[in-house]
Design an enzyme around this catalytic site. Sequence first.
Site, PDB file in Angstrom:
ATOM      1  N   GLN A 165      -9.706  20.881   2.983  1.00 38.70           N
ATOM      2  CA  GLN A 165      -9.517  20.694   1.547  1.00 38.70           C
ATOM      3  C   GLN A 165     -10.569  19.849   0.845  1.00 38.70           C
ATOM      4  O   GLN A 165     -11.049  20.223  -0.229  1.00 38.70           O
ATOM      5  CB  GLN A 165      -8.134  20.081   1.281  1.00 38.70           C
ATOM      6  CG  GLN A 165      -7.800  19.977  -0.201  1.00 38.70           C
ATOM      7  CD  GLN A 165      -6.417  19.432  -0.489  1.00 38.70           C
ATOM      8  OE1 GLN A 165      -6.117  19.053  -1.612  1.00 38.70           O
ATOM      9  NE2 GLN A 165      -5.558  19.387   0.514  1.00 38.70           N
ATOM     10  N   GLU A 183      -5.289  13.522   4.441  1.00 39.49           N
ATOM     11  CA  GLU A 183      -4.848  13.162   3.098  1.00 39.49           C
ATOM     12  C   GLU A 183      -3.989  11.896   3.053  1.00 39.49           C
ATOM     13  O   GLU A 183      -4.315  10.934   2.366  1.00 39.49           O
ATOM     14  CB  GLU A 183      -4.062  14.341   2.495  1.00 39.49           C
ATOM     15  CG  GLU A 183      -3.314  14.046   1.209  1.00 39.49           C
ATOM     16  CD  GLU A 183      -4.233  13.723   0.054  1.00 39.49           C
ATOM     17  OE1 GLU A 183      -3.964  12.751  -0.666  1.00 39.49           O
ATOM     18  OE2 GLU A 183      -5.224  14.446  -0.138  1.00 39.49           O
ATOM     19  N   ASP A 200      -7.818  14.064  -0.454  1.00 32.89           N
ATOM     20  CA  ASP A 200      -8.663  15.228  -0.197  1.00 32.89           C
ATOM     21  C   ASP A 200      -9.342  15.733  -1.466  1.00 32.89           C
ATOM     22  O   ASP A 200     -10.558  15.632  -1.620  1.00 32.89           O
ATOM     23  CB  ASP A 200      -7.834  16.351   0.424  1.00 32.89           C
ATOM     24  CG  ASP A 200      -7.689  16.202   1.937  1.00 32.89           C
ATOM     25  OD1 ASP A 200      -8.624  15.702   2.566  1.00 32.89           O
ATOM     26  OD2 ASP A 200      -6.646  16.580   2.477  1.00 32.89           O
ATOM     27  N   GLY A 227       0.534  -0.057 -17.223  1.00 31.12           N
ATOM     28  CA  GLY A 227      -0.347  -0.470 -18.311  1.00 31.12           C
ATOM     29  C   GLY A 227       0.375  -1.388 -19.264  1.00 31.12           C
ATOM     30  O   GLY A 227       1.436  -1.940 -18.958  1.00 31.12           O
ATOM     31  N   GLY A 228      -0.182  -1.536 -20.439  1.00 27.47           N
ATOM     32  CA  GLY A 228       0.395  -2.454 -21.416  1.00 27.47           C
ATOM     33  C   GLY A 228       1.565  -1.888 -22.185  1.00 27.47           C
ATOM     34  O   GLY A 228       2.218  -2.618 -22.926  1.00 27.47           O
TER      35      GLY A 228
END
Length: 415
Positions: free
Chosen positions: A17, A139, A168, A247-248
Amino acid sequence: MGKALDGVRILDFTHVQSGPTCTQLLAWFGADVIKVERAGAGDITREQLRDIPDVDSLYFTMLNHNKRSVTIDTKNPEGKLVLEALIQKCDVLVENFAPGALDRMGFTWERIQELNPRMIVASVKGFGPGPYEDCKVYENVAQCAGGAASTTGFDDGPPVVTGAQIGDSGTGLHLALGIVTALYQRTQSGRGQRVLAAMQDGVLNLCRVKLRDQQRLDRTGTMKEYPQYPNGTFGEAVPRAGNASGGGQPGWILKCKGWETDPNAYIYFITQAPVWAKICNVIGKEEWATDPDYATPAARLPHLKEIFAEIERWTMTKTKFEAMQILNKYDIPCGPILSMKEIAEEPSLRKTGTIVEVDHPMRGKYLTVGNPIKLSDSPTDVTRSPLLGEHTDEVMAELGYSPEQISALRTAGAI
């Protein structure tokens, strides 16, 4: 109209892959990708996870579009000469063998440079230089070693790998960028170079926000946007954060109408600060917009579980598509949890070429993922993957071999 990589010839020694993802992308941009495979067997994924007996698997077909296949016995002396001729004619050699395999074949970097000083040799490896560089990596190993698994899942459960193939396919995308960058530099320097994309490095690059959070945690001992705040505890390492956005803007996955029987009847909901008043109006909690315990992002952080529980009471009265339609009217960020079945049947993805139907001579029609990168002057036409050795004679003729020479090489087992 030409293609972005017209005139670039890729010698593709990749399999499974990570490497095929890279070379397929280059082929979509117009490069001539010549996939070198073992006679009688080829890329191992041709037979992995087959859904039709004795037919190339979807695993193979969906990673090898727009390529040509040749079969060469690289252990045969005459086969090795054919490979040398290909190296002299190609611009890039891409491989994802185990460490040292290319050297053992007799094609060290120095030997390749003797044959073609303009050759770019691009490699996927599990790890970069260091204590683990000789280890074999797949993977999920890459996801674990790159920091993804330790930060994925819920705090009261084990580490979890993601269904996205960030080890991969993610590394293959990184390698493709490295190759086109090296090709660009060659226009100035005239020289080839080596390009390395380590799977651990690629995963870590996609997990950079967690390395950010590790440093914040080291400094402050807490992270207020994580669900462990304010009542949970933080250890020395970044914890698993469930469905928090990272995140924020706090976000969470919420149930929608039909969740009892549909495992994907959910929506991702973000309580973005600029639209907080609109959120309050939509869910019928108008008083929260001015309540000092809820009016500001900082004030809301200790109450996120309560807030999302209240929003979920509203989303459970709507299907995920109904909820999305309403929320989008007010610019409230959200997204339905789409199943693979829903994605496969989505007309808009067919129209943009993100999902493509391809016809194969042995398996018939099948769906595949098209080029995720759209260039206005280099449109992508997805063509089927090659049959094993389908283009051997064609490529040999391009190298200057006569029909008689090709026949002799086949008799000798070199091709």
